[in-house]
Write a protein that holds these residues in place. Structure first.
Motif, PDB file in Angstrom:
ATOM      1  N   GLY A 289      -3.063   7.349  -4.205  1.00  0.00           N
ATOM      2  CA  GLY A 289      -2.817   5.927  -4.086  1.00  0.00           C
ATOM      3  C   GLY A 289      -2.278   5.522  -2.735  1.00  0.00           C
ATOM      4  N   LYS A 290      -1.388   6.294  -2.210  1.00  0.00           N
ATOM      5  CA  LYS A 290      -0.726   5.919  -0.971  1.00  0.00           C
ATOM      6  C   LYS A 290      -1.422   6.557   0.226  1.00  0.00           C
ATOM      7  CE  LYS A 290       3.549   7.012   1.371  1.00  0.00           C
ATOM      8  NZ  LYS A 290       4.695   7.920   1.277  1.00  0.00           N
ATOM      9  N   PRO A 291      -1.871   5.731   1.145  1.00  0.00           N
ATOM     10  CA  PRO A 291      -2.562   6.282   2.314  1.00  0.00           C
ATOM     11  C   PRO A 291      -1.587   7.062   3.193  1.00  0.00           C
ATOM     12  CG  PRO A 291      -2.289   3.924   2.538  1.00  0.00           C
ATOM     13  CD  PRO A 291      -1.799   4.268   1.173  1.00  0.00           C
ATOM     14  N   THR A 292      -2.105   8.032   3.908  1.00  0.00           N
ATOM     15  CA  THR A 292      -1.254   8.808   4.819  1.00  0.00           C
ATOM     16  C   THR A 292      -1.423   8.337   6.252  1.00  0.00           C
ATOM     17  OG1 THR A 292      -2.948  10.487   5.251  1.00  0.00           O
ATOM     18  CG2 THR A 292      -1.512  10.819   3.336  1.00  0.00           C
ATOM     19  N   GLY A 293      -2.412   7.495   6.467  1.00  0.00           N
ATOM     20  CA  GLY A 293      -2.627   7.009   7.822  1.00  0.00           C
ATOM     21  C   GLY A 293      -3.109   5.567   7.831  1.00  0.00           C
ATOM     22  N   ILE A 294      -2.801   4.873   8.892  1.00  0.00           N
ATOM     23  CA  ILE A 294      -3.254   3.488   9.020  1.00  0.00           C
ATOM     24  C   ILE A 294      -4.013   3.321  10.327  1.00  0.00           C
ATOM     25  CG2 ILE A 294      -2.546   1.075   9.189  1.00  0.00           C
ATOM     26  CD1 ILE A 294      -0.033   1.790   7.672  1.00  0.00           C
ATOM     27  N   PHE A 295      -5.207   2.785  10.210  1.00  0.00           N
ATOM     28  CA  PHE A 295      -6.004   2.483  11.392  1.00  0.00           C
ATOM     29  C   PHE A 295      -5.887   0.988  11.652  1.00  0.00           C
ATOM     30  CE2 PHE A 295     -10.384   1.139  12.822  1.00  0.00           C
ATOM     31  CZ  PHE A 295     -10.151   1.424  14.165  1.00  0.00           C
TER      32      PHE A 295
ATOM     33  N   ILE B 176       0.821  -1.228   0.000  1.00  0.00           N
ATOM     34  CA  ILE B 176       0.000   0.000   0.000  1.00  0.00           C
ATOM     35  C   ILE B 176       0.847   1.266   0.000  1.00  0.00           C
ATOM     36  CG2 ILE B 176      -1.983  -1.084   1.144  1.00  0.00           C
ATOM     37  CD1 ILE B 176      -1.142   0.634   3.631  1.00  0.00           C
ATOM     38  N   LEU B 177       2.062   1.164   0.525  1.00  0.00           N
ATOM     39  CA  LEU B 177       2.869   2.374   0.580  1.00  0.00           C
ATOM     40  C   LEU B 177       3.593   2.627  -0.739  1.00  0.00           C
ATOM     41  CD1 LEU B 177       4.259   2.157   4.212  1.00  0.00           C
ATOM     42  CD2 LEU B 177       2.391   3.552   3.315  1.00  0.00           C
ATOM     43  N   ALA B 178       3.539   1.625  -1.606  1.00  0.00           N
ATOM     44  CA  ALA B 178       4.185   1.779  -2.917  1.00  0.00           C
ATOM     45  C   ALA B 178       3.188   2.247  -3.951  1.00  0.00           C
ATOM     46  CB  ALA B 178       4.804   0.454  -3.346  1.00  0.00           C
ATOM     47  N   LEU B 179       1.988   2.522  -3.501  1.00  0.00           N
ATOM     48  CA  LEU B 179       0.911   2.789  -4.458  1.00  0.00           C
ATOM     49  C   LEU B 179       1.101   4.059  -5.279  1.00  0.00           C
ATOM     50  CD1 LEU B 179      -2.291   1.581  -2.596  1.00  0.00           C
ATOM     51  CD2 LEU B 179      -1.255   0.646  -4.661  1.00  0.00           C
ATOM     52  N   GLY B 180       1.998   4.894  -4.852  1.00  0.00           N
ATOM     53  CA  GLY B 180       2.150   6.146  -5.603  1.00  0.00           C
ATOM     54  C   GLY B 180       1.374   7.242  -4.925  1.00  0.00           C
ATOM     55  N   ASP B 181       1.879   8.443  -5.023  1.00  0.00           N
ATOM     56  CA  ASP B 181       1.377   9.471  -4.133  1.00  0.00           C
ATOM     57  C   ASP B 181       0.002  10.024  -4.469  1.00  0.00           C
ATOM     58  OD1 ASP B 181       2.571   9.960  -1.779  1.00  0.00           O
ATOM     59  OD2 ASP B 181       4.260  11.027  -2.641  1.00  0.00           O
ATOM     60  N   LYS B 182      -0.346  10.101  -5.730  1.00  0.00           N
ATOM     61  CA  LYS B 182      -1.632  10.742  -6.031  1.00  0.00           C
ATOM     62  C   LYS B 182      -2.798   9.811  -5.738  1.00  0.00           C
ATOM     63  CE  LYS B 182      -0.126  10.164 -10.731  1.00  0.00           C
ATOM     64  NZ  LYS B 182       0.441  10.432 -11.835  1.00  0.00           N
TER      65      LYS B 182
END
Lengths: 348, 348
Positions: A251-257, A243-249
């Motif tokens: 795609g990539k989450p900034t937070g994890i619950f 998920i962190l490789a998803l790309g910034d626009k």
DNA sequence: CTGAAAGCGCTAACAA
DNA sequence: TTGTTAGCGCTTTCAG
């Protein structure tokens, strides 16, 4: 029959021996043991007391229970004793039970339905008076059956098919608090990590609440952000990298619950190993608090459950049934309030 | 007698009922239950099996144990279930016991001698076959007495007065490793934090080993550096402030050795609250590792004990006694090797 | 105020 | 191959 020379267990002293030595009948001793000395000769009482002390006599609980059909013992099965969540609950159960004069037999199902099954039958075979269980959700038939003879209280996890007292936390509200908090801190791309949520009510509730909250806030969402995983490092690493490789626009989450503390710990650990900074690279918020959550760097923000009190309550409900004047009341479900504890893992 | 309308417990099915329905005697059912169907009519066997399934019959373990004088159950009492040390040991005990076909009753003494006492007698009354205990050290008389009827295994803490199998870790060696490590990193003023060490063998051993190591290395030493404390934050804070305020020339220690994980956690927590940096302001090294010790910032260097294996071993020793051909062997004391795990809390 | 006797649910000689 | 019988250690009517 002669006592075997090497036998491990020496003949223990029985009520008959006490009776003989005290020169009274077994019944009298039994009465003494059960505190029925209202109308007992002061002399007899004294003599019995002496003989008992002298012989170091202790009544055999097995025999007593067999006759009385009560063991004054309740069983408790927790999902995973290595989880601080379980141990806090145990402490809650233990204290309340002890205060009411009940014994506790503790079992650890290790999140394994087969092991849970074994423990349930073991406890039932031992004729426990009641059962408190944080069930895997895979032995509902057995639990229902036990519940026909013996009061059962469910803790943390609900099982609608079984009519029993249940103690839970308001997962929906907790998740709402979590997501609201992250949103208030500017997060709009929030992933959720959870253990597999089939069979386990709070997990499912949390996932649904997450989805609802995401929708209501009009947040971005991708299927990939809702990740189901075990807590092994390899699994978490893989999912996290994905998920962190998803790309910034978007795609990539900034937070994890994280849906429970085990997941939270693993996620934090892996993030650290990956060299990612919390919350700079990604924020973390966990469901369920524990003693040392604030020792982590950064101290992790969580939604706390009143675990000790939940244990207390479960025991209290059970005791009520065990000592109830009849007829029994309808089963109740008690929902505790979660509480957001702001620390540093979400930014701000 | 008629079943009471409101009675909590419905009449459970007994062996007599099964016998009647199957048209055989109780003995035959009993034999079936105990796997003695070598010479049993295939038809009878089949019939019994059916009736049992049909009636959902389960033998009453109380009755069986009363007669057999064996419960196939061992009790385990841990000092503090909130301590990861205890839970890991439990897992070790549990797995080994289960594999050998024994049941486990778990109890949490909460480091309270009175509670421990209650649990010991409760377990003895319930006729457990064996006991594994991480004792407070204040009930030696009782334990010795239990040991006359029932094998006991001590774990973690030794009690020389009682002749029993004991499983421990080599505390002296562990402490040596700890101090050596700190010294190798340049520390020459090392304080030690420990829980009160009367009654508790490993605590005493660790203190003595600390003193010996300090002497051998020719390190500076002040009485004030050896601090005995509980784990409350206020206590730790006071003691910490005291030794850190001692002034720099040979007064203020540069490192703290914590005698167990509870102390370590508290010390780290308080240091953090005091705004002190580890190891820059003061180094920390703990005895006993735990799952998330590496999640702390900085990850804390520890001397690890093989806790799970210690649990295994304790259970194994007990099982040997329970299933031993006679005569019994002399009690043994098994000492496990500690291992230094270098992380970041001591510098370097 | 106390004792005799029956029985809880099961197992284990001993017989058959 | 199966049944009869006598308990395991305690409690609990029911008598006295």
């Amino acid at each position: 029959m002669v006592q075997d020379a090497y036998s491990a267990k020496p003949m223990p002293v029985t009520i008959a021996e006490v009776a003989r030595k005290a020169g009274v009948s077994k019944s009298t001793i039994s009465r003494y043991l059960n505190g029925l000395y209202d109308h007992m000769g002061a002399d007899t009482r004294e003599r019995i007391s002496q003989v008992i002390a002298e012989l170091d006599y202790r009544p055999n609980a097995l025999a007593r229970s067999l006759k009385q059909k009560r063991t004054y013992t309740v069983g408790a099965i927790v999902a995973n004793i290595l989880n601080p969540f379980s141990t806090s609950i145990i402490r809650g159960i233990e204290d309340t039970l002890k205060a009411a004069g009940f014994n506790l037999i503790l079992c650890n199902a290790d999140d394994d339905p087969a092991k849970e099954r074994d423990y349930i039958t073991m406890l039932a075979d031992k004729q426990i008076d009641g059962l408190i269980i944080n069930t895997t959700g895979c032995n509902n038939d057995l639990i229902a059956q036990v519940n026909r003879n013996t009061p059962v209280v469910l803790i943390d996890r609900k099982v609608p098919e079984i009519q029993v007292d249940t103690v839970t936390v308001d997962s929906a509200k907790g998740v709402r608090q979590a997501i609201d908090h992250m949103v208030s801190l500017g997060h709009r791309r929030i992933a959720m990590f959870t253990l597999p949520y089939d069979h386990v009510s709070p997990r499912l509730e949390r996932v649904q609440a997450y989805q609802a909250a995401v929708a209501e806030h009009g947040l971005d969402f991708r299927e990939e952000w809702l990740v189901q995983t075990d807590i092994e490092e390899v699994s978490i690493t893989a999912k996290l990298q994905h998920i962190l490789a998803l790309g910034d626009k978007a795609g990539k989450p900034t937070g994890i619950f994280c849906a429970n503390n085990l997941i939270t710990m693993s996620v934090v650990k892996v993030l650290k190993k990956l060299g990612l900074a919390v919350p700079a690279d990604v924020a973390v918020l966990g469901f369920d608090d524990w003693e040392w959550a604030e020792l982590i760097e950064p101290p992790v923000t969580v939604v706390a459950q009143p675990v000790y009190e939940m244990g207390n309550k479960a025991a209290t409900l059970l005791i009520k049934r065990l000592t109830a004047g009849r007829p029994p009341k309808k089963p109740a479900t008690i929902m505790f309030e979660p509480e957001l504890i702001r620390r540093k893992s979400c930014g701000e």
